[in-house]
Design an enzyme around this catalytic site. Structure first.
Site, PDB file in Angstrom:
ATOM      1  N   ASN A  23     -46.206  17.552  42.280  1.00 59.53           N
ATOM      2  CA  ASN A  23     -47.547  18.142  42.015  1.00 59.53           C
ATOM      3  C   ASN A  23     -48.461  17.553  43.275  1.00 59.53           C
ATOM      4  OD1 ASN A  23     -46.359  19.483  39.892  1.00 59.53           O
ATOM      5  ND2 ASN A  23     -47.447  18.101  38.440  1.00 59.53           N
ATOM      6  N   CYS A 116     -43.038  27.846  34.440  1.00 57.62           N
ATOM      7  CA  CYS A 116     -42.436  27.541  33.329  1.00 57.62           C
ATOM      8  C   CYS A 116     -43.075  27.876  32.117  1.00 57.62           C
ATOM      9  CB  CYS A 116     -42.169  25.756  33.165  1.00 57.62           C
ATOM     10  SG  CYS A 116     -43.727  25.134  33.733  1.00 57.62           S
ATOM     11  N   ASP A 306     -47.575  15.978  30.975  1.00 61.10           N
ATOM     12  CA  ASP A 306     -46.296  15.974  31.559  1.00 61.10           C
ATOM     13  C   ASP A 306     -45.558  14.938  31.125  1.00 61.10           C
ATOM     14  OD1 ASP A 306     -47.496  17.134  34.966  1.00 61.10           O
ATOM     15  OD2 ASP A 306     -47.322  18.208  32.803  1.00 61.10           O
ATOM     16  N   ARG A 398     -36.345  22.137  39.330  1.00 61.74           N
ATOM     17  CA  ARG A 398     -38.005  22.363  39.938  1.00 61.74           C
ATOM     18  C   ARG A 398     -38.535  21.019  40.291  1.00 61.74           C
ATOM     19  NH1 ARG A 398     -41.334  24.953  36.256  1.00 61.74           N
ATOM     20  NH2 ARG A 398     -42.698  24.552  37.754  1.00 61.74           N
TER      21      ARG A 398
HETATM   22  C1  EPZ Z   1     -51.048  21.141  36.909  1.00 55.83           C
HETATM   23  O1  EPZ Z   1     -50.913  22.522  36.296  1.00 55.83           O
HETATM   24  C2  EPZ Z   1     -49.720  20.874  36.783  1.00 55.83           C
HETATM   25  N1  EPZ Z   1     -48.840  21.566  37.818  1.00 55.83           N
HETATM   26  C3  EPZ Z   1     -48.969  20.529  35.622  1.00 55.83           C
HETATM   27  O2  EPZ Z   1     -47.679  20.082  35.707  1.00 55.83           O
HETATM   28  C4  EPZ Z   1     -49.836  19.662  34.636  1.00 55.83           C
HETATM   29  O3  EPZ Z   1     -49.247  19.929  33.432  1.00 55.83           O
HETATM   30  C5  EPZ Z   1     -51.138  20.456  34.602  1.00 55.83           C
HETATM   31  O4  EPZ Z   1     -51.853  20.147  35.943  1.00 55.83           O
HETATM   32  C6  EPZ Z   1     -52.208  19.234  33.716  1.00 55.83           C
HETATM   33  O5  EPZ Z   1     -52.147  17.904  34.249  1.00 55.83           O
HETATM   34  C7  EPZ Z   1     -49.134  21.253  39.356  1.00 55.83           C
HETATM   35  O6  EPZ Z   1     -49.670  20.636  39.726  1.00 55.83           O
HETATM   36  C8  EPZ Z   1     -48.272  22.082  40.184  1.00 55.83           C
HETATM   37  P1  EPZ Z   1     -54.394  22.902  34.692  1.00 55.83           P
HETATM   38  P2  EPZ Z   1     -52.232  23.537  36.341  1.00 55.83           P
HETATM   39  O7  EPZ Z   1     -55.029  23.983  35.484  1.00 55.83           O
HETATM   40  O8  EPZ Z   1     -53.013  23.225  37.610  1.00 55.83           O
HETATM   41  C9  EPZ Z   1     -56.163  25.674  31.365  1.00 55.83           C
HETATM   42  C10 EPZ Z   1     -45.245  19.961  35.392  1.00 55.83           C
HETATM   43  O9  EPZ Z   1     -44.321  19.703  34.578  1.00 55.83           O
HETATM   44  N2  EPZ Z   1     -56.470  26.529  32.208  1.00 55.83           N
HETATM   45  O10 EPZ Z   1     -55.097  21.566  34.946  1.00 55.83           O
HETATM   46  O11 EPZ Z   1     -51.674  24.767  36.062  1.00 55.83           O
HETATM   47  C11 EPZ Z   1     -54.934  25.723  31.133  1.00 55.83           C
HETATM   48  O12 EPZ Z   1     -54.300  26.883  30.393  1.00 55.83           O
HETATM   49  C12 EPZ Z   1     -46.432  20.816  35.359  1.00 55.83           C
HETATM   50  O13 EPZ Z   1     -45.194  19.454  36.928  1.00 55.83           O
HETATM   51  C13 EPZ Z   1     -57.480  27.944  32.078  1.00 55.83           C
HETATM   52  O14 EPZ Z   1     -57.617  27.872  30.926  1.00 55.83           O
HETATM   53  O15 EPZ Z   1     -52.938  22.824  35.003  1.00 55.83           O
HETATM   54  C14 EPZ Z   1     -54.439  24.507  30.468  1.00 55.83           C
HETATM   55  O16 EPZ Z   1     -54.623  24.508  29.184  1.00 55.83           O
HETATM   56  C15 EPZ Z   1     -46.611  21.678  34.073  1.00 55.83           C
HETATM   57  N3  EPZ Z   1     -58.056  28.579  33.099  1.00 55.83           N
HETATM   58  C16 EPZ Z   1     -55.619  23.409  30.993  1.00 55.83           C
HETATM   59  O17 EPZ Z   1     -56.671  24.396  31.696  1.00 55.83           O
HETATM   60  C17 EPZ Z   1     -57.393  28.242  34.410  1.00 55.83           C
HETATM   61  O18 EPZ Z   1     -57.875  28.832  35.142  1.00 55.83           O
HETATM   62  C18 EPZ Z   1     -55.057  22.595  32.137  1.00 55.83           C
HETATM   63  O19 EPZ Z   1     -54.487  23.262  33.137  1.00 55.83           O
HETATM   64  C19 EPZ Z   1     -56.846  27.182  34.596  1.00 55.83           C
HETATM   65  C20 EPZ Z   1     -56.283  26.062  33.615  1.00 55.83           C
END
Ligand code: EPZ
Length: 428
Positions: A23, A116, A306, A398
């Protein structure tokens, strides 16, 4: 199709260097689009998500080369503005290319990302941030069409989204004017992205706090950078030792980045040792884990979502009860059903999961449902009685580099069987 064959019950012993962080390297690879000279990345993990990101860079006109854990990216000829649906579906974080494409080319066409299955993965915060920076972004079905070089501006994130923070940073670096991002995510991977961008000649400040400032109008050169250790892989391996017993030291891990996980396992009865660049955990296999106070996932520096699945897998065998509250994603308990097939006593209701420790899990044929759920099932199998077969390795690969080799290095009885679907089973 391949499966992991895991014979549980062997305590883990040893020391290892944790792989580079998925990440962290993914947004850094997208940031290479902003460089005008070649970039060298060290400690780059061998993961299918990284291969997918390199594929996208190549599609955009960059040249890339990998030798071991070193990756070179030459972005000088980057000019394409389309990322095909096939590549966008290869992983969720492919949306991270939108911001840097607008910064570099002033145009980007792509589809909604895949990745995922953790429930709906909206990108509304990403698109709102890029519009605030002055780009035109339209959505037509699952297609995204974006045009316009960013001007800069005041981006406020309704949620401290990791990906939206990164997309806004990368777009802002290529903006004509300055940008401030408020309610930014504070993850260590955001700090690493700032360090990488500044290595290229950007001027980004504040990462790690909720307010990030980006100076616009700067042309970036090239450079070299070492990818940080993967704190979630570290959390998964700590969970594995907690489940199987033994004593393991993980190097290349800043203890502060896994402190919430270390606290949980200390409360559960493990011995932990925290240092600036390594962490160690030990558990006497004859002393069952205890239940711990409620584990509630939250944005960094809270308990990482995570790590929820691997830690749950470890606590499924032991004494006492632990309540989990998953606040970050709607369906991040898909591993529970698989753990129940191994004898776990877990009840879920919406965001809540109640784990009642059982004396021991038993081996079984289980399948990964997502990346960290797969890590969790490996953790459970290492502590379980007897043989387990873990399928769905396309999820695991992945984010975990050669998981079976890493575990073998710690003394685990595990091997990977490459076989056709109907044959994929462990020799008895
Ligand atoms: C990052 O995902 C990580 N992935 C995820 O890791 C991790 O679980 C997540 O951050 C939270 O820490 C990478 O960095 C590649 P978010 P991301 O945007 O950026 C909501 C793994 O296992 N949201 O912080 O997609 C979303 O639905 C993966 O390595 C919106 O509503 O996570 C979630 O509920 C899985 N609108 C919350 O925010 C948006 O436009 C946090 O998501 C974006 C997000």
């Amino acid at each position: 199709m391949s499966v992991l064959c895991i014979h549980g019950g062997t305590p883990l012993e040893g020391e290892l260097m944790v792989q580079g962080a998925k990440n962290s390297v993914l947004p850094i690879l997208a940031a290479c689009l902003l460089a005008r000279e070649p970039v060298t990345l060290y400690n780059c993990p061998k993961l299918t998500d990284v291969a997918a990101a390199l594929d996208i860079l190549e599609q955009l006109g960059c040249r890339t080369l990998r030798e071991g854990h070193t990756v070179w990216v030459d972005p000088r000829l980057a000019c394409a503005t389309v990322v095909t649906e096939e590549r966008m579906r290869a992983m969720r974080s492919s949306i991270i290319f939108l911001g840097p494409m607008l910064a570099r080319m002033g145009e980007a066409h792509m589809t909604y990302p895949g990745g995922c299955e953790l429930g709906p993965r909206p990108i509304d915060l990403h698109l709102k941030a890029l519009r605030t920076l002055g780009c035109q972004v339209t959505e037509e079905g699952c297609a995204i069409h974006a045009t316009g070089h960013p001007a800069g501006g005041e981006v406020h994130l309704a949620l401290p989204s990791v990906g939206a923070t990164e997309n806004a940073m990368l777009c802002a670096v290529g903006a004509g004017g300055d940008t401030t991002i408020t309610n930014a995510a504070r993850e260590p991977e955001i700090v690493a992205l700032q360090e990488f961008l500044n290595t290229l000649g950007a001027k980004v400040q504040g990462a790690g706090s909720s307010v990030i400032s980006v100076e616009g109008g700067r042309r970036l050169g090239g450079g070299s950078f070492t990818v940080m250790g993967d704190r979630i892989v570290a959390a998964t391996l700590l969970s594995a030792v907690a489940a199987a017993g033994g004593r393991v030291r993980l190097r290349g891990t800043d203890w502060r980045q896994v402190s919430t996980v270390l606290t949980v396992f200390h409360q559960a009865g493990c011995r932990v040792d925290s240092r600036r660049d390594s962490v160690a955990l030990a558990r006497d296999p004859h002393r069952p884990l205890r239940g711990v106070p409620t584990i509630r996932t939250a944005p960094y520096p809270g308990f990482p979502t995570d790590a929820q699945a691997p830690v749950m897998a470890a606590l499924a065998a032991g004494q006492g009860r632990t309540l989990f509250v998953e606040t970050m994603f709607d369906s991040r308990y898909r591993h529970v059903e698989q753990l129940q097939r191994m004898g776990a006593d877990i009840t879920t209701a919406g965001q809540v999961a109640l784990v009642r420790g059982v004396p021991r899990l038993h081996g079984g044929r289980v399948e990964a449902t997502d990346l960290r759920g797969g890590g969790a099932l490996a953790v459970a199998a290492l502590g379980a009685e007897g043989e387990s077969t873990l399928a769905g390795l396309h999820h695991v690969d992945r984010g975990y580099e050669q998981l079976e080799q890493v575990l073998q290095g710690l003394g685990a009885k595990v091997h990977r069987v490459e076989a056709l679907p109907e044959e994929a089973h462990c020799a008895q």
